[in-house]
Enzyme design. Structure first.
Site, PDB file in Angstrom:
ATOM      1  N   GLY A   1      12.905  -2.152   0.582  1.00  0.00           N
ATOM      2  CA  GLY A   1      14.124  -2.162  -0.221  1.00  0.00           C
ATOM      3  C   GLY A   1      14.248  -3.280  -1.224  1.00  0.00           C
TER       4      GLY A   1
ATOM      5  N   PRO B   1       0.845  -1.198   0.000  1.00  0.00           N
ATOM      6  CA  PRO B   1       0.000   0.000   0.000  1.00  0.00           C
ATOM      7  C   PRO B   1       0.878   1.246   0.000  1.00  0.00           C
ATOM      8  CG  PRO B   1       0.017  -1.027   2.177  1.00  0.00           C
ATOM      9  CD  PRO B   1       0.744  -1.957   1.259  1.00  0.00           C
ATOM     10  N   MET B   2       0.612   2.164  -0.930  1.00  0.00           N
ATOM     11  CA  MET B   2       1.431   3.371  -1.042  1.00  0.00           C
ATOM     12  C   MET B   2       0.530   4.575  -1.274  1.00  0.00           C
ATOM     13  SD  MET B   2       4.649   1.944  -3.308  1.00  0.00           S
ATOM     14  CE  MET B   2       3.637   0.873  -4.339  1.00  0.00           C
TER      15      MET B   2
ATOM     16  N   HIS C   1       7.884  -4.419   7.535  1.00  0.00           N
ATOM     17  CA  HIS C   1       8.852  -3.548   6.874  1.00  0.00           C
ATOM     18  C   HIS C   1      10.129  -3.617   7.701  1.00  0.00           C
ATOM     19  CE1 HIS C   1       9.642   0.510   4.684  1.00  0.00           C
ATOM     20  NE2 HIS C   1      10.780  -0.059   5.013  1.00  0.00           N
TER      21      HIS C   1
ATOM     22  N   GLY D   1       7.251  -2.448  -2.818  1.00  0.00           N
ATOM     23  CA  GLY D   1       6.614  -1.150  -2.920  1.00  0.00           C
ATOM     24  C   GLY D   1       7.058  -0.370  -4.139  1.00  0.00           C
ATOM     25  N   ARG D   2       8.013   0.526  -3.940  1.00  0.00           N
ATOM     26  CA  ARG D   2       8.375   1.481  -4.987  1.00  0.00           C
ATOM     27  C   ARG D   2       8.806   0.826  -6.297  1.00  0.00           C
ATOM     28  NH1 ARG D   2      12.519   4.867  -1.640  1.00  0.00           N
ATOM     29  NH2 ARG D   2      12.463   2.938  -0.418  1.00  0.00           N
TER      30      ARG D   2
ATOM     31  N   GLN E   1      -6.183  -1.367   3.144  1.00  0.00           N
ATOM     32  CA  GLN E   1      -5.458  -1.006   4.355  1.00  0.00           C
ATOM     33  C   GLN E   1      -6.164   0.140   5.074  1.00  0.00           C
ATOM     34  OE1 GLN E   1      -1.588   1.212   4.681  1.00  0.00           O
ATOM     35  NE2 GLN E   1      -0.851  -0.755   5.483  1.00  0.00           N
TER      36      GLN E   1
ATOM     37  N   CYS F   1       3.179   3.311   9.080  1.00  0.00           N
ATOM     38  CA  CYS F   1       3.397   4.607   8.440  1.00  0.00           C
ATOM     39  C   CYS F   1       3.948   5.612   9.446  1.00  0.00           C
ATOM     40  CB  CYS F   1       2.096   5.123   7.847  1.00  0.00           C
ATOM     41  SG  CYS F   1       2.272   6.707   6.993  1.00  0.00           S
TER      42      CYS F   1
ATOM     43  N   LYS G   1       0.339  -4.670   9.069  1.00  0.00           N
ATOM     44  CA  LYS G   1       1.619  -4.288   8.462  1.00  0.00           C
ATOM     45  C   LYS G   1       2.345  -3.398   9.465  1.00  0.00           C
ATOM     46  CE  LYS G   1       3.814  -2.500   4.252  1.00  0.00           C
ATOM     47  NZ  LYS G   1       4.687  -1.427   4.788  1.00  0.00           N
TER      48      LYS G   1
END
Length: 341
Positions: free
Chosen positions: A222, A26-27, A180, A243-244, A79, A109, A148
Site C-alpha cells: 500500500g 517482485p510482481m 507485506h 509494488g504497484r 525471487q 503470494c 518475503k
C-alpha cells in the site's frame, strides 16, 4: 545486451543491503527484464526484483530463459517459489551462476496456483519447512538468501505468528526480510483482493523492527509515494518495498529516489529515459522480439503529466503492430514534448 550468464560479478552483501533501502517488489507478469531495464534507467540505486520464478520450472522444466537478464540491471535480486529444499538449493545455485545479487524466497503470494504447489503464503503455516528451505539455499550459494512474507494467513494471530516466524528465520541465518503488512486469506479472496482487502498493519511491522533490531526489515504493502517511503524509513524501518505504484507511476517513485532515499545523484528525466530506451528496443527487435513487450511497461511513465494520455493511447494502439519499431516510440514521445513545451 541481454546475457544468458552475467559478465558482472555479484554485488556484495553490504552493497545489496544499502540498495534495499528502497526496492521495487517482485510482481508476476510485470517485473520482467524489460521492466527492470526501464526502472534501472530511472534509478541507479534502487534494488530491483524479478517476477517469481518457480524452482520446479528451472530444475525440472529447464526453463532457464526465465532468469536471463541484462548486466545493466544490477543490483538485482531473483525471487524463487518452491517448498522442496533440495530443488530450491539447485535453483538458487543456477540463479547465482547467472549473476543475481540476492536470492529471495516467496512466502507471501496467495494465489491458488501457488498454494497448489505448497509454496507462497501458505508456507507461513509451516515455518519449520521454510527454515529447511532457506538453510538448503544458503548452503548452495554465497549470495544472500532473503525472505518475503506476509504478517500471517487466514485466522492466524499475527501478533504471535509474525514474531515467531521472524525469530525462526533469524535462527536459520536469514538477516533480511521484506514483510507485506497484510494478512493473506488463502480461501475466499482472489490474489487481487488479497492486495487490497485485508487491512494494513504498519504498526505491527514497525514493532517487529524494534523487537528484531539486528534484522534488516523492509515494509511492503500500500505504499504509493516517496513521501510515504521516507516516513517509514524515518520511523526506523531499514527498507521500503513498493509494488504497484512503482509500476503504474514509475517516474513519480523512481526519478527522485536516488537523491531523496540514497542522497546521491540528481533526478532522472523520463523524456531522456525514453530516448535511452531506444537502443535497447532496437536490440530487442533485432533479436526477434516485439515492441509491445517493452512498451507495455512504459505506458505509465508520464502519468499525471502533460501529454500522458496521448502517449499512452498512441503506444497502446500502435506498439502491438507487427512492424512497429523505435519510430513508434518517438512518435508517442512527440505528444509529451509538444504538451510540455
Amino acid at each position: 545486451m541481454m546475457q544468458d550468464v552475467s559478465t558482472q560479478e555479484n554485488i556484495g552483501f553490504s552493497e545489496v543491503r544499502k540498495a534495499a533501502r528502497l526496492s521495487v517488489a517482485p510482481m508476476m507478469d510485470w517485473t520482467d527484464r524489460h521492466c527492470r531495464f526501464l526502472h534501472r534507467l530511472l534509478s541507479r540505486e534502487t534494488l530491483l526484483y524479478t517476477e517469481m520464478v518457480t524452482a520446479p520450472a528451472l530444475v525440472r522444466g529447464g526453463a532457464v530463459h526465465l532468469v536471463n537478464f541484462s548486466d545493466e540491471e544490477h543490483p538485482v535480486a531473483l525471487q524463487l517459489g518452491g517448498s522442496d529444499p533440495d530443488e530450491l538449493a539447485k535453483a538458487a545455485k543456477l540463479c547465482e551462476a547467472r549473476g543475481y545479487d540476492e536470492i529471495n524466497l516467496n512466502v507471501g503470494c496467495p494465489s491458488d496456483r501457488v498454494q497448489s504447489g505448497t509454496f507462497g503464503a501458505v508456507l507461513m503455516k509451516s515455518p519449520s519447512l521454510v527454515v529447511d528451505c532457506v538453510k538448503a539455499m544458503q548452503d548452495a550459494v554465497s549470495v544472500e538468501v532473503t525472505v518475503k512474507c506476509r504478517i500471517g494467513v487466514d485466522d492466524q494471530d499475527t501478533k504471535e505468528v509474525l514474531p515467531d516466524f521472524l525469530d525462526q528465520m533469524g535462527r536459520a541465518g536469514v538477516s533480511r526480510v521484506a514483510v507485506h503488512a497484510r494478512k493473506a486469506w488463502l480461501q475466499g479472496l482472489s490474489p487481487k483482493e488479497n492486495r487490497d482487502i485485508p487491512p494494513l498493519d504498519y504498526p505491527l511491522v514497525h514493532q517487529m523492527k524494534r523487537d528484531f533490531a539486528d534484522m534488516h526489515l523492509s515494509i511492503n504493502g500500500g505504499i504509493a509515494t516517496l513521501d510515504e517511503a521516507e516516513a517509514h524509513l524515518a520511523a526506523g524501518m531499514d527498507g521500503v518495498m513498493i509494488g504497484r505504484a512503482a509500476y503504474q507511476n514509475p517516474a513519480d517513485i523512481l526519478c527522485g529516489a536516488d537523491r531523496r532515499i540514497y542522497g546521491v545523484g540528481t533526478d532522472s528525466d523520463p523524456i531522456e529515459v525514453v530516448r535511452q530506451m531506444l537502443p535497447y528496443i532496437e536490440a530487442h527487435l533485432a533479436a526477434g522480439g516485439k515492441l509491445h513487450q517493452v512498451t507495455r511497461h512504459m505506458l505509465g511513465l508520464f502519468a499525471g503529466r502533460p501529454g500522458a494520455r496521448a502517449w499512452r493511447r498512441y503506444l497502446s494502439e500502435n506498439a502491438p503492430s507487427p512492424d512497429a519499431g523505435p519510430e513508434t516510440v518517438e512518435a508517442a514521445l512527440a505528444f509529451v514534448q509538444r504538451d510540455a513545451a
